[in-house]
Design an enzyme around this catalytic site. Structure first.
Site, mmCIF file in Angstrom:
data_model
loop_
_atom_site.group_PDB
_atom_site.id
_atom_site.type_symbol
_atom_site.label_atom_id
_atom_site.label_comp_id
_atom_site.label_asym_id
_atom_site.label_seq_id
_atom_site.Cartn_x
_atom_site.Cartn_y
_atom_site.Cartn_z
ATOM 1 N N ASP A 340 1.002 -1.095 0.118
ATOM 2 C CA ASP A 340 -0.104 0.097 0.024
ATOM 3 C C ASP A 340 0.741 1.111 -0.049
ATOM 4 O OD1 ASP A 340 -2.350 -1.337 0.198
ATOM 5 O OD2 ASP A 340 -2.554 -1.239 2.421
ATOM 6 N N ASP A 640 -5.039 -3.415 4.863
ATOM 7 C CA ASP A 640 -5.410 -2.868 6.114
ATOM 8 C C ASP A 640 -6.719 -2.900 6.418
ATOM 9 O OD1 ASP A 640 -5.812 -0.747 4.295
ATOM 10 O OD2 ASP A 640 -4.329 0.502 5.435
ATOM 11 N N ASP A 644 -9.492 -6.268 2.398
ATOM 12 C CA ASP A 644 -8.314 -6.741 1.758
ATOM 13 C C ASP A 644 -8.156 -8.223 2.307
ATOM 14 O OD1 ASP A 644 -7.607 -4.465 0.678
ATOM 15 O OD2 ASP A 644 -6.516 -3.720 2.547
#
Ligand code: ATP
Length: 941
Positions: A340, A640, A644
């Site tokens: 990310d 997170d 996901d």
């Protein structure tokens, strides 16, 4: 009607309350709490009274299983069989020693594995379990263990419910209660009180500790904590046994099983040969047993488990908590890391840098430096806030359509709580003179649609002038513009402004407003669909973490590709990608929409070639992981959010964020980062490679001894004479056990502490499919085994014949010579362990004193060996005899030969490897690029 299954009938809680039968206000009254929660002092006192909100784990079954695990092992069966056989054949002492050694081995292995499993279990306590509570009306994030009855908690999608709670307000709340009821379809929740006899699964005004919020949001008051919760009462569910198996240990057990069969075959053959050569039956069988005992690496399972456990602890110290043990190994072969952006690669410290409104035709206003902007016009906003001013209106929307808070304490800098993106907006508003608190008091929020990554916007409903209601919208510009009443040229004009801001690495948000019916006090998604007036844009920067820039460069050196995956705009993503050194200037990035249009084949290529993915939704992450895996890559993926979890599970290494991650993501992950920092993934990979290196070193150390001993016995049975009715043996069965279990373990364990190889992060990742017993390890094993066998047999024969010549009786000569042979093998091991400290590099380059444990192990073993040679009870048990000083010297001289020989082999290999670049060079995919920092000064209020 009675409901015996109702938890509240339980005899151990006579005074338990039927919380589901109380309304929200009654519940608060009963708990002496309020909608603002408890005061911190009250909560502290209650914590003393009620105890921490944790459910104690039982683990007795785990201990038993561990013990069985030690004994239930084909190798142990062979040893036990040998012991019984030896006793039946009248060799009581030998049988007893074998038995004693088996018991000792089991106890040592058990204690060590128990400690390892405890260490691993303790880690689960290190994964932060937080809850958001209201204390005296203030939102605070606290450890879930500190919750007490009466606390008001806020729940949102992705949270694990931290205790049993009574809902006070809820919006679209759905909770998955499988942990409690086994029902995997999420339950809808609502507020009204229920009849007392409602069954557990139907108590939809309560939420239970341990269940998962799948969607929606709620506030609730804690009614029961710790072992008083429903889950606590059936805490047997939590008796997870710690998994100590990994693909590697499983592969090793398979090897062990095949090995055992082979060894039994060879042993049977040896018995036949021995009988053929005229051995008495007892001796023939004993030589078969000796061979079996010799060839089996008894200490290996314990060595492997301990090396893995040490790796896990080291990773924890470097802020990567391993949740699943196999990850320790897999980390070492990771080829791609998908990360990310926000917070992991960047600092998640957002600062608004630019403002634009439709009335400002030209370039956006810059918000730089402390205080007011350099633009003269905006300064009037600071003096008197005028809601009809376009910039002020934009900032009002930014401050109202916003869940963050600025907390002020006297004499201190204000602190922000909430999403940093939203915090930046508050700071910007305050900077031009707007008092956010006063504004929020005046224009209180009536309802809201919270922000969600899938929606990419949020909306809030506020009171406007003369009883009107205003709906504010904020979010990703494409999404907001599509809901505004703008014509085509206007929209594309704004989008090109967005593009220009994003190209500078800014995250751009758009703001819009719409008047709604005066009477409205709720909003839903349909209200946010269209008819909005665009208020403007705000652009904010979030600088890269310097350590991430460095870690990305290190990963590239290590042959690991890093890919950035972000929900942000593609141009923002590209600019940040360039700053991080992930992308060459002008290199293409791909958007989620483009990914959706690709067929699997095209996606596979694109996933390999592209380094930055923007506007990515969770389902794209899943496809990306699969595409990369289809090309044979071992993939680590961070995540997170609630959605996901599938991608985290699919990835070979799912990485969750300890601070910002949802409970759902943490539970799906193999690794949790306690600092949310990309640099910690790199550290974990480094440790993973080290663990694997050290395991191979242990193998390369242990196996030659087994093969060497087997060779010694084989040669003896084939060629040594039978003296006075009994065969001459250089080493006996119990002496072999001494070597395998005492000497080998004392030396192999310190190898698990060996420091990182220098090239650990400059060589390409290990091929996950490559066998651990590589041709190299096999060659090294054969070489050392032959040297060891030759040295021991040679010294045995010389010593034996010299003693006979000196007139010693044959039996005494044999005992002395055997003791010398055992001592030689042990000294061989002591010298060889130094060679094993690095498989390829010379001892000098490893650092002679860099691993003191090896010296400690060697010294300990030397003392034990002196005991073996001189202590009378050792003589009785192991048939050893005292040695002269010259005998020790001869033995040491022969054993020391291993050092120059293996060093020469390493040198020869490194010379062969260098021209082709095979073993040490790092074929990085692209030349390392200088990272370009564009750090901006933070803006303060
Ligand atoms: P990354 O994927 O890099 O970690 P992220 O997870 O923060 O980034 P999201 O949170 O999914 O990305 O945000 C996606 C987009 O939604 C952002 O680019 C922004 O346009 C918009 N956005 C982010 N936060 C908010 C918010 N609090 N309110 C409204 N819109 C937001």
């Amino acid at each position: 009607m009675s409901a015996p299954q109702s938890a509240n009938d339980a005899p151990d809680r006579p005074d338990a309350t039927a919380w589901h039968a109380l309304g929200p206000d009654d519940t608060l009254a009963r708990l002496k709490s309020s909608e603002d929660g408890l005061t911190p002092e009250d909560a502290a006192q209650r914590l003393v009274d009620s105890g921490p909100n944790v459910i104690p784990r039982k683990r007795r079954e785990g201990v038993l299983a561990l013990l069985v695990h030690q004994i239930h092992n084909p190798l142990i069966y062979v040893l036990l069989g040998s012991a019984v056989l030896a006793m039946v054949l009248g060799k009581a002492v030998d049988g007893a020693v074998v038995l004693a050694v088996v018991v000792l081995n089991t106890v040592v292995g058990f204690v060590q594995e128990l400690r390892a499993s405890q260490a691993i279990e303790a880690l689960s306590g290190m994964v932060p379990q937080n809850a958001v509570a209201l204390r005296a009306g203030k939102k605070v994030s606290i450890a879930a263990a500190e919750l007490v009855p009466g606390d008001v908690v806020l729940l949102e999608a992705g949270d694990r419910v931290p205790a049993d709670v009574r809902l006070l307000s809820a919006r679209n709340l759905r909770i998955e209660e499988a942990a409690l009821t086994g029902e995997s379809v999420p339950a809808d929740k609502s507020l009204p009180a229920l009849p007392e006899d409602t069954e557990l699964g139907d108590r939809c005004d309560l939420a239970f500790g341990g269940t998962m919020v799948v969607s929606g949001a709620a506030s609730a008051v804690v009614v029961e904590t710790g072992s008083s919760t429903e889950l606590g009462r059936i805490s047997a569910l939590l008796d997870e046994t710690t998994e100590l198996e990994t693909p590697l240990t499983r592969a090793m057990s398979r090897v062990a099983r095949t090995l055992t069969l082979a060894i039994l075959g060879v042993s049977a053959l040896i018995v036949g040969v021995a009988l053929f050569r005229g051995y008495p039956l007892v001796d023939a069988v004993l030589s078969g047993i000796s061979l079996a005992v010799a060839a089996i690496p008894e200490g290996l399972p314990a060595i492997i488990t301990i090396a893995l456990a040490i790796g896990v602890q080291r990773m924890a110290r470097r802020r990567a908590i391993i949740r699943k043990l196999p990850a320790v190994e897999t980390l070492g072969s990771t080829a791609v890391i998908c990360s990310d952006k926000t917070g992991t690669l960047t600092r998640n410290e957002m600062t608004v840098r630019a403002l634009w409104t439709p009335a400002l035709d030209d370039e956006p206003l810059e918000l730089t430096g402390v205080g007011y902007t350099p633009d003269g016009e905006l300064q009037r906003a600071g003096a008197s806030i005028d809601p009809s001013d376009d910039v002020t209106a934009l900032l009002f929307a930014a401050a109202l359509c916003n869940d963050a808070r600025l907390e002020r304490r006297d004499g201190e800098e204000p602190t922000l709580t909430g999403d940093p993106t939203e915090g930046a907006l508050l700071v910007a508003a305050e900077k031009v003179g707007i008092s956010v608190d006063a504004l929020r008091d005046e224009r209180g929020r009536i309802d809201a649609i919270p922000f969600a990554s899938e929606r990419q916007f949020m909306a809030t409903l506020h009171g406007g002038a003369e009883g009107a209601r205003i709906l504010y919208l904020k979010g990703a510009p494409e999404i907001i513009l599509a809901r505004c009443s703008l014509d085509e040229p206007e929209t594309s004009d704004v989008l090109s402004r967005v593009e220009r801001m994003a190209e500078q690495g800014m995250r751009v948000l758009a703001f819009a407003e719409r008047e709604v019916d005066g009477g409205r006090d709720t909003v839903d998604e349909a209200d946010a669909e269209g008819g909005f007036t665009l208020l403007g844009l705000m652009g904010m920067i979030d600088p890269p973490r310097p350590e991430a820039v460095e870690a990305i460069a290190a990963c590239r050196q290590a042959g690991i590709t890093v890919k950035m995956i972000t929900g942000d705009h593609i141009s923002t993503a590209r600019a940040i990608g360039e700053q991080l050194g992930l992308l060459a200037t002008g290199e293409k990035a791909l958007s989620g929409a483009e990914l959706s249009r690709m067929a699997d084949g095209a996606l596979r290529q694109a996933a390999l070639d592209t380094h930055v993915f923007a506007r990515v939704a969770p389902e794209h992450k899943l496809r990306l992981v699969r595409a990369l895996q289809a090309s044979g890559r071992v993939v680590a993926m961070t995540g997170d959010g609630v959605n996901d979890a599938p991608a985290l599970r699919q990835a070979d290494i799912g990485v969750a964020m300890g601070i910002t991650g949802t409970s759902v993501s943490k539970e799906a992950a193999d690794v949790v980062l306690t600092d949310d920092n990309f640099a910690s993934i790199r550290a974990a990979v480094e440790e993973g490679r080290r663990v694997y290196d050290n395991l191979v070193k242990s193998l390369a150390f242990v196996l030659p001894t087994n093969l060497g001993e087997a060779l010694i016995l084989l040669i003896a049975v084939l060629f040594f004479p039978v003296v006075g009715g009994s065969p001459l043996m250089p080493i006996t069965a119990v002496q072999i056990l001494w070597i395998n279990l005492v000497a080998t373990v004392a030396l192999a364990l310190p190898l698990a502490f060996e420091a990182m190889e220098k090239d650990v992060m400059t060589r390409p990742p290990r091929d996950a499919d490559a066998p651990i017993l590589s041709p190299f390890v096999l060659f090294r094993t054969a070489l050392v085994a032959v040297l060891m066998a030759a040295g021991a047999i040679g010294l045995f024969l010389v010593d034996y014949h010299l003693a006979l010549q000196a007139g010693e009786p044959a039996a005494r000569a044999a005992r002395e010579a055997q003791t010398l042979a055992v001592t030689t093998v042990v000294l061989f091991q002591i010298f060889y362990v130094f060679n094993c400290r690095s498989l390829h590099r010379s001892l000098r380059s490893v650092g002679l004193f860099s691993n003191p444990w090896v010296y400690a192990g060697a010294l300990l073993l030397l003392l034990l060996q002196v005991g073996f040679v001189y202590l009378p009870f050792m003589h009785t048990l192991f048939g050893s005899a005292p040695l002269s000083f010259t005998a020790w010297l001869k033995s040491a001289a022969v054993a020391a030969l291993i050092l120059p020989i293996i060093s020469a082999e390493k040198w020869w290999r490194s010379r062969r490897a260098r021209p082709s670049g095979g073993e040490t060079a790092s074929p990085s995919e692209r030349a390392p690029r200088e990272p370009r920092h564009r750090m901006d000064r933070p803006v303060r209020v």
